[in-house]
Design a protein around this motif. Structure first.
Motif, PDB file in Angstrom:
ATOM      1  N   SER A  58       0.848  -1.184   0.000  1.00 44.28           N
ATOM      2  CA  SER A  58       0.000   0.000   0.000  1.00 44.28           C
ATOM      3  C   SER A  58       0.894   1.249   0.000  1.00 44.28           C
ATOM      4  N   ARG A 112       0.605   4.436  -2.486  1.00 48.31           N
ATOM      5  CA  ARG A 112       0.557   5.832  -2.074  1.00 48.31           C
ATOM      6  C   ARG A 112       1.563   6.654  -2.902  1.00 48.31           C
ATOM      7  N   GLU A 115      -4.180  -3.754  -2.414  1.00 49.35           N
ATOM      8  CA  GLU A 115      -3.381  -3.018  -1.434  1.00 49.35           C
ATOM      9  C   GLU A 115      -2.873  -1.696  -2.002  1.00 49.35           C
ATOM     10  N   PHE A 144      -5.680   0.701  -2.015  1.00 48.32           N
ATOM     11  CA  PHE A 144      -5.890   1.307  -0.704  1.00 48.32           C
ATOM     12  C   PHE A 144      -4.897   2.446  -0.485  1.00 48.32           C
ATOM     13  N   ILE A 182      -5.930   5.436  -2.479  1.00 48.92           N
ATOM     14  CA  ILE A 182      -7.072   6.142  -1.896  1.00 48.92           C
ATOM     15  C   ILE A 182      -6.640   6.982  -0.706  1.00 48.92           C
ATOM     16  N   SER A 183      -5.769   6.406   0.119  1.00 40.41           N
ATOM     17  CA  SER A 183      -5.417   7.188   1.297  1.00 40.41           C
ATOM     18  C   SER A 183      -4.587   8.419   0.897  1.00 40.41           C
ATOM     19  N   ARG A 224      -7.086  11.037  -0.375  1.00 39.62           N
ATOM     20  CA  ARG A 224      -7.717  11.674   0.777  1.00 39.62           C
ATOM     21  C   ARG A 224      -6.816  12.743   1.379  1.00 39.62           C
ATOM     22  N   ILE A 245     -10.977  -7.618   2.821  1.00 40.05           N
ATOM     23  CA  ILE A 245     -11.238  -6.345   3.467  1.00 40.05           C
ATOM     24  C   ILE A 245     -11.802  -5.303   2.504  1.00 40.05           C
ATOM     25  N   SER A 285     -15.289  -3.946   3.085  1.00 36.49           N
ATOM     26  CA  SER A 285     -15.582  -3.077   4.224  1.00 36.49           C
ATOM     27  C   SER A 285     -14.666  -1.857   4.253  1.00 36.49           C
ATOM     28  N   TYR A 286     -13.881  -1.702   3.219  1.00 36.14           N
ATOM     29  CA  TYR A 286     -13.091  -0.488   3.133  1.00 36.14           C
ATOM     30  C   TYR A 286     -14.075   0.656   2.935  1.00 36.14           C
ATOM     31  N   SER A 287     -13.636   1.855   3.281  1.00 38.86           N
ATOM     32  CA  SER A 287     -14.556   2.933   2.953  1.00 38.86           C
ATOM     33  C   SER A 287     -13.827   3.972   2.123  1.00 38.86           C
TER      34      SER A 287
END
Lengths: 338, 338
Positions: B225, B229, B251, B254, B257-258, B261, B281, B284-286
């Motif tokens: 992940s 990033r 991964e 994710f 996305i972070s 954000r 997962i 249920s990630y948001s």
DNA sequence: TTGAAAGCGGTACCAT
DNA sequence: ATGGTACCGCTTTCAA
């Protein structure tokens, strides 16, 4: 299979007996350097590889350890596997995987395998022990079993664990330090000792701070994110919802967060969320999850190391080792809203 | 260990020969029902359990299969483990874990184990095969190896895989159907075939839609992940950033996305993100992640089933099975911004 | 249908 | 230091 070359072949080529070959190959001090060399050479030339099964039968060992879990696809175990594997491998052991799915029959099967010598030891990560199993009453010494991350009572078994109660309390203390007073706990299944200990920690922290815990503030989940979602919903469907949630594991925390989002609440501005486990993914979750870290690799390594000590009879009394946890503060927690 | 009772003891008690005991216990049709019963009884009474090592030595099998992965703690493997375990177990095989950490020496060790008969078969999930290893050239039949999710070229090995190229293309097609035209791809490592195939799929989809792919639109990550990033950052640090990102695994998605954000961009309103794998997962990630699902349990089951067929010589030509994938549309994708 | 005995491929004891 | 050999516990010919 090719006609595998055996010790007898080497003996013939090197002009010695099989006994000598065996000794030379296992670096016994009972052979001259000259013979050893001669044997080595013959072995190389013939491309010899020792037949592990035959040796194991003779020496009455299997050089295998059994790693037994409730559910192989629980991501929590991953790094434990890795820790165990590393130590096992370094000691010349192979790793046999056992998956019980909480089925007592399967549990028993793995204990049988251990007793039958299909494995020399076992690392048990299910709380269940078939009671009275022969393997638990060795005439001499300690059963070659290490219980990791669970607690089996009334059994003289070695344990490696964490202080779930204290870790949970610390998480809740932290939420309190941020000003939260309405703090809920999403529990794990309560028949299980782990769930109970974490709940205890939560209750203790609340009691020490003199905070009320409404009855419905401790809904019970099953460690799945779906259950986290549902428990969270149950909390927010009533009056007086919490401003902070401490979940008994990360997956339920993820579920809770996604439910909060669905309701238009933001984390951590409206509600703070803390998890437990520090899964690989928690850091890259958004918001990055505040959670209790368990040193999983070290737990695996430690468990395997203890097991080796028991197997080699270096250890004869059941020992309990406690591994340190720490609260990892990230972005899912913040000051209580006014 | 207690003095384990052996076949000889049963023979004595039942008043027959060891040969008869062996036959009776293995349900041979060469014994009378009466004798069989007599032997059974004696066995029960003596609490007999067969010594698996001795039997395996004799019948020249190990009843074990080796599951070899690059990195044991990759969450992607979890359900594959489970699928393999279920089928192996049902067939009476135990599961030996192999972890290579991409070390060629370790790779070779596992191949050696296979050749030495420490395992009867192997499921290989690393792309690497030590070339010219003896195990690959059995005089008779097929090597007892199934390659799962990777492709080993120039080798007559059985494979079970997915169509990475088509799956990647479908993901990108979907983004295009939402109106996205500036679509970037965060690649996996490109020396590896998987990464290349997914990149191909991406390129093909873009080419077919007549869309430009700027040079910097395909940054290379390593499936972590963190790398997601960084790749995401590299895309948005330049002019003309994409409105959609297709990551080669969940991964990295994710991570992307972070990072988005962090930059104040929202998903999917400003940028859509698609992953690959459908980790446990992702749902249920948001926001819940749109991703390509791989049927991992089935892949594990299929691989193990193929392996059993090879071991039992039911299968003699290397077969390649392709498992279906599907795009799971969730909340991380939406219409392209105007 | 049953039993005697020869292995499977090593290791380790007992001589020498 | 080396060799002869019994044995680990089971399966499977071969004979009876």
């Amino acid at each position: 299979m090719n006609q595998r070359t055996k010790i007898k072949d080497i003996a013939r080529v090197a002009g010695v007996s099989t006994a000598t070959v065996s000794r030379a190959l296992s670096d016994s001090s009972l052979v001259t350097d000259a013979t050893r060399e001669k044997v080595r050479e013959a072995a190389n030339q013939l491309n010899y590889r020792t037949n592990v099964r035959a040796r194991n039968l003779r020496i009455q060992k299997s050089m295998a350890v059994l790693l037994v879990v409730r559910n192989m696809s629980n991501p929590f175990y991953l790094e434990i596997f890795k820790g165990v594997e590393a130590v096992a491998r370094a000691a010349g052991y192979v790793l046999l995987m056992g998956n019980t799915e909480d089925d007592p029959e399967r549990e028993a099967e793995y204990f049988d395998m251990l007793q039958d010598g299909q494995a020399d030891g076992m690392i048990l990560m299910t709380g269940a022990v078939p009671d009275g199993h022969a393997v638990l009453q060795p005439e001499s010494g300690l059963a070659p079993i290490v219980v990791a991350l669970e607690a089996v009572e009334d059994c003289d078994l070695a344990h490696v664990q964490i202080d779930n109660q204290a870790a949970a309390k610390r998480a809740v203390d932290y939420l309190q330090s941020l000003g939260h007073r309405r703090i809920a706990h999403i529990c794990g299944p309560l028949p299980e000792i782990l769930g109970r200990l974490r709940l205890d920690g939560y209750r203790t922290a609340m009691a020490e701070a003199g905070l009320e815990v409404p009855d419905h503030y401790a809904p019970v989940g099953d460690y799945s994110s779906q259950s986290g979602r549902e428990c969270c919903a149950s909390l927010f469907d009533r009056a007086d919802p919490p401003t902070a949630i401490f979940a008994a594991n990360d997956e339920m925390a993820f579920g809770a967060i996604s439910e909060l989002r669905r309701r238009g609440l933001s984390v951590p501005e409206d509600v703070s969320v803390v998890g437990f486990d520090n899964l690989f993914i928690s850091e890259s979750y958004s918001p990055a999850l505040t959670t209790v870290n368990q040193p999983r690799i070290e737990i695996g390594q430690t468990a395997m190391t203890m097991l080796l000590d028991i197997i080699s009879a270096r250890q004869s009394a059941p020992q309990t080792l406690e591994m340190p946890t720490e609260l990892v503060v990230r972005q899912s927690t913040g000051p209580a809203p006014q």
